[in-house]
Design an enzyme around this catalytic site. Structure first.
Site, PDB file in Angstrom:
ATOM      1  CG  ASP A 153      -1.871   0.823   1.076  1.00 36.04           C
ATOM      2  OD1 ASP A 153      -3.032   0.719   1.634  1.00 36.04           O
ATOM      3  OD2 ASP A 153      -2.040   1.640   0.291  1.00 36.04           O
TER       4      ASP A 153
HETATM    5  C1  GLC Z   1      -4.323   4.300  -0.270  1.00 31.91           C
HETATM    6  C2  GLC Z   1      -5.263   3.223  -0.014  1.00 31.91           C
HETATM    7  C3  GLC Z   1      -5.180   2.317  -1.136  1.00 31.91           C
HETATM    8  C4  GLC Z   1      -5.078   3.117  -2.246  1.00 31.91           C
HETATM    9  C5  GLC Z   1      -3.691   3.597  -2.223  1.00 31.91           C
HETATM   10  C6  GLC Z   1      -3.079   4.398  -3.662  1.00 31.91           C
HETATM   11  O1  GLC Z   1      -3.440   4.758   0.915  1.00 31.91           O
HETATM   12  O2  GLC Z   1      -4.968   2.645   1.369  1.00 31.91           O
HETATM   13  O3  GLC Z   1      -6.279   1.505  -1.288  1.00 31.91           O
HETATM   14  O4  GLC Z   1      -5.238   2.437  -3.488  1.00 31.91           O
HETATM   15  O5  GLC Z   1      -3.431   4.557  -1.209  1.00 31.91           O
HETATM   16  O6  GLC Z   1      -3.906   5.477  -3.817  1.00 31.91           O
END
Ligand code: GLC
Length: 747
Positions: free
Chosen positions: A248
């Site tokens: 993430d």
């Molecule tokens: C965010 C989220 C994830 C998302 C990623 C990119 O923090 O947790 O679901 O796809 O970052 O934006």
């Protein structure tokens, strides 16, 4: 080494031999767009990979999200510019219980992603709705892993049918926003396997997502992204996953441990991580074999993508058709909770007294990474007027002024662009107090034919929901419902409540007041049009609840182990004890016989259906359960068939029943029938026995229930399993401390 080699579909190993250590490290760490080379840049995508032009390795783009493509609609240096379609929330999609519709949405999202040059869509999110206060529940499907798993698997298939990748997230147990970066989810192994991992297992085996995104939190005391028991033992050794694990965003972990655990693409990427990898290899902490495996995994993703396979911007996607699909999904997601004396639909255009700030400034979706830069949002008021209803002019004026005032007051970005205002900075205004407005209500009840009250609840990735004013209604909302229903009922006029809400809210204390209640969720950009079509009968509701609506928040077992808003440390922040175990949602309420406001799977329509001729047959390794569904009412409709299994397993306390398959009929006219066939197998019937680290399907008589809610069973069959069956797994991911599990006293 001669460098005239270029990456093809068949020479990854040879390419790896041409890469320096520095280049290998760069390939497994994302880059933000200022480091991008000549490749085409999708403005506003969430992340990109590193390009090595001399070897024909392009940079690919990864964009959010669950309800549409999140990119910048006004890119600076790209050849196109446009918006993307904002579909209804993930929870709304789940409420359709329509796997084919989920695939169709995936096809549309994949089509838009491909048109705009996106290579991987960072969706679907399938964490279990353990507690209604989780701020990201609107981005998730259900309290049940089978509903989540099969709906999400169809989304993945739909998107990937376009040659665009997906990212199954957040692996695993991102079930609260408070403390998510640090929280150790201490989950008893039966619950972990049967609830929290099961949806991911279904998706991996049914739809093979190109990537899996590791969550922020810990499991078994170790961050998921640095946890080989999760990322290797379960994901790859047990489930056979061959794709790529990405992290993430933003929160870095120990880079060496991430790579060694199998998190092979670190997003969005920082230069320090490249240094960490080079140093890790030079210090013998990362073997070259491991790094080569990571690089190979990333290159295997890259060679599948549109960018690698000669993507060219051809033409904008059919946004009009996709908007129509978004509207139809919103319609099919809406759950009719109440419809006394069938007051809905209101087919004739009449004068509506429209109450509720959200009616005039409606909520299309949640905030955070799942946002979509949409071109418009149709408010409920606009949808009703387009459908031919006339709105009480005084109320419209008053609410309009109130909303303008509140919006100006709350608007932190007054100079932002129109598209940013609409999507990123759309302030949700609190309910307007009517206590000083009795005369407005009195006049409206004299001058209008009916009242429609719209309740609003937004939610976002930024935080969990609040209990007061979040799960529970505010005093202004309660006053509005009570006063308007009293006044209109005194004059023999009907009142409808429309819930434009992110998820579960308290309903028991007020649901007896209005004549009808329509749960509209967060319906996407076509919000008002979808709601109006259900109200005027051009369409009909066929949604069913993907989660339980309890009477009180405190009735929910996990409410005893959930953080309070803005908590900054301690129990439920640093770690959360999932003491409720498997007792989540209907598994708990139906087994412990605790009354709820609305059951899991519940939903009304404008017609009714009978179930008949239940059958079960064995076809190779599958059981095929079939049921005949007949429309016995006077309107068209679709019925949701839910198949619940009651297990004879006596070696542990079993839920009263568990959802194992579901389907939805096509539209049935009055008198018309359809046969729905649902398949499951011996493994679906298994429960997880922690003491032997094995799934077990006990011999005995299984009850097979066909229902249109978890508490409305309309037909039954039984199934005899002659011998115990076992599926051994690894004894991994134990909580760091024993969790004091809830024991249910069966009635
Ligand atoms: C965010 C989220 C994830 C998302 C990623 C990119 O923090 O947790 O679901 O796809 O970052 O934006």
């Amino acid at each position: 080494m001669s460098n005239n080699i270029h990456l093809t579909h068949n020479n990854i190993d040879e390419i790896i031999n041409h890469l320096s250590l520095q280049q290998k490290a760069q390939i497994v760490v994302g880059v933000n767009d200022k480091y991008l080379t000549t490749n085409y840049v999708v403005q506003g995508a969430a992340g990109y990979t590193f390009a090595i032009d001399s070897l024909g390795i392009p940079s690919i783009s990864l964009a959010d999200g669950p309800v549409g493509v999140r990119i910048t609609p006004e890119p600076t240096n790209a050849v196109y510019t446009s918006y993307a379609t904002c579909f209804p929330s993930t929870t709304a999609l789940a409420a359709t219980w329509n796997k084919e519709l989920s695939k169709m949405e995936g096809e549309a999202i994949g089509n838009e992603a491909k048109a705009y040059g996106v290579d991987v869509m960072l969706t679907p999110g399938i964490n279990i709705m353990r507690n209604p206060l989780c701020g990201r529940n609107f981005e998730y499907y259900s309290e049940d892993p089978y509903l989540s798993g099969f709906m999400a698997a169809n989304m993945i298939t739909g998107i990937q049918n376009n040659g665009v990748g997906t990212s199954l997230k957040h692996f695993v147990a991102n079930n609260q926003q408070t403390g998510k970066l640090y929280n150790d989810a201490r989950i008893p192994l039966r619950a972990l396997r049967e609830l929290y991992l099961k949806g991911f297992e279904i998706c991996i085996k049914k739809s093979n997502p190109w990537t899996v995104m590791g969550s922020y939190n810990k499991i078994g005391g170790t961050y998921t992204q640095t946890n080989p028991e999760l990322m290797k033992t379960i994901l790859r050794d047990e489930w056979g996953y061959q794709g790529l694990v990405i992290t993430d965003w933003y929160k870095t972990r120990n880079t060496v441990e991430q790579i060694n655990a199998g998190s092979y693409l670190l997003m969005p990427g920082e230069k320090q991580q490249i240094e960490d990898i080079i140093n890790g290899v030079n210090e013998g902490k990362i073997s070259m074999e491991t790094l080569n495996k990571a690089v190979k995994n990333v290159l295997e993703l890259i060679i599948k993508t549109p960018t690698f396979n000669g993507w060219k911007y051809t033409k904008s996607p059919d946004l009009k058709a996709n908007a129509e699909l978004a509207k139809n999904i919103a319609i099919e997601s809406m759950v009719l909770l109440k419809n006394d004396s069938n007051i809905l639909p209101i087919r004739k255009a009449c004068k509506v007294a429209l109450f509720g700030a959200t009616a005039y400034k409606s909520i299309a979706g949640g905030t955070g990474s799942s946002n979509v830069n949409k071109a418009y949002i149709i408010n409920v008021s606009e949808g009703l007027e387009s459908a031919g209803y006339s709105l009480d002019a005084d109320l419209k004026r008053i609410y309009g002024k109130y909303i303008d005032f509140k919006t100006d007051l709350q608007n932190k970005y007054p100079n932002s662009k129109k598209w940013e205002q609409l999507s990123y900075y759309r302030t949700i205004v609190p309910e307007m107090g009517l206590k000083k407005g009795e005369n407005w209500i009195a006049e409206a009840s004299s001058n209008s034919d009916i009242a429609i009250i719209v309740l609003g609840r937004d939610s976002g990735e930024e935080s969990d929901r609040r209990l007061e004013g979040g799960f529970n209604l505010t005093s202004d909302e309660k006053y509005m419902i009570n006063q308007v229903t009293d006044d209109f009922h005194k004059k023999g006029k009907k009142v409808i409540v429309v819930m434009n809400v992110c998820g579960v809210v308290e309903t028991a204390s007020w649901k007896d007041k209005p004549d009808a209640i329509l749960l509209a969720w967060l319906p996407g950009q076509e919000c008002g049009n979808a709601i109006a079509e259900i109200i005027n009968g051009k369409a009909y509701p066929s949604g069913h609840l993907p989660m339980t609506f309890p009477i009180n928040y405190s009735d929910i077992p996990s409410s005893k182990n959930y953080p309070f808003l803005d908590q900054k440390s301690g129990k439920n922040f640093d770690y959360t004890n999932y003491e409720e175990g498997i007792w989540v949602g209907y598994r708990y309420f139906n087994t412990a016989d605790v009354k709820v406001s609305y059951s899991f799977g519940y939903g009304l329509g404008y017609t009714s259906f009978s179930f008949s001729e239940p059958k079960i047959k064995k076809v190779k390794n599958d059981y095929i359960a079939s049921i005949k569904v007949t429309n016995i009412g006077v309107n068209k409709g679709k019925e949701c068939v839910q198949l619940y299994i009651k297990s004879p397993n006596k070696s542990m306390i079993m839920p009263e029943s568990e959802l194992k398959a579901f389907g939805k009929t096509k539209e049935l006219s009055p008198g018309e029938s359809a046969i729905i066939e649902l398949s499951f197998n011996d493994y679906d019937l298994a429960s997880f026995e922690e003491n032997i680290s094995s799934w077990k399907t006990s011999k005995g008589r299984y009850e097979i229930w066909f229902g249109n809610s978890s508490t409305n069973i309309l037909a039954k069959k039984s199934l005899e399993i002659s011998t115990d069956k076992f599926w051994k797994v690894n004894d991994v991911l134990k909580p760091v401390e024993k969790v004091n599990e809830l024991i249910i006293n069966l009635q």
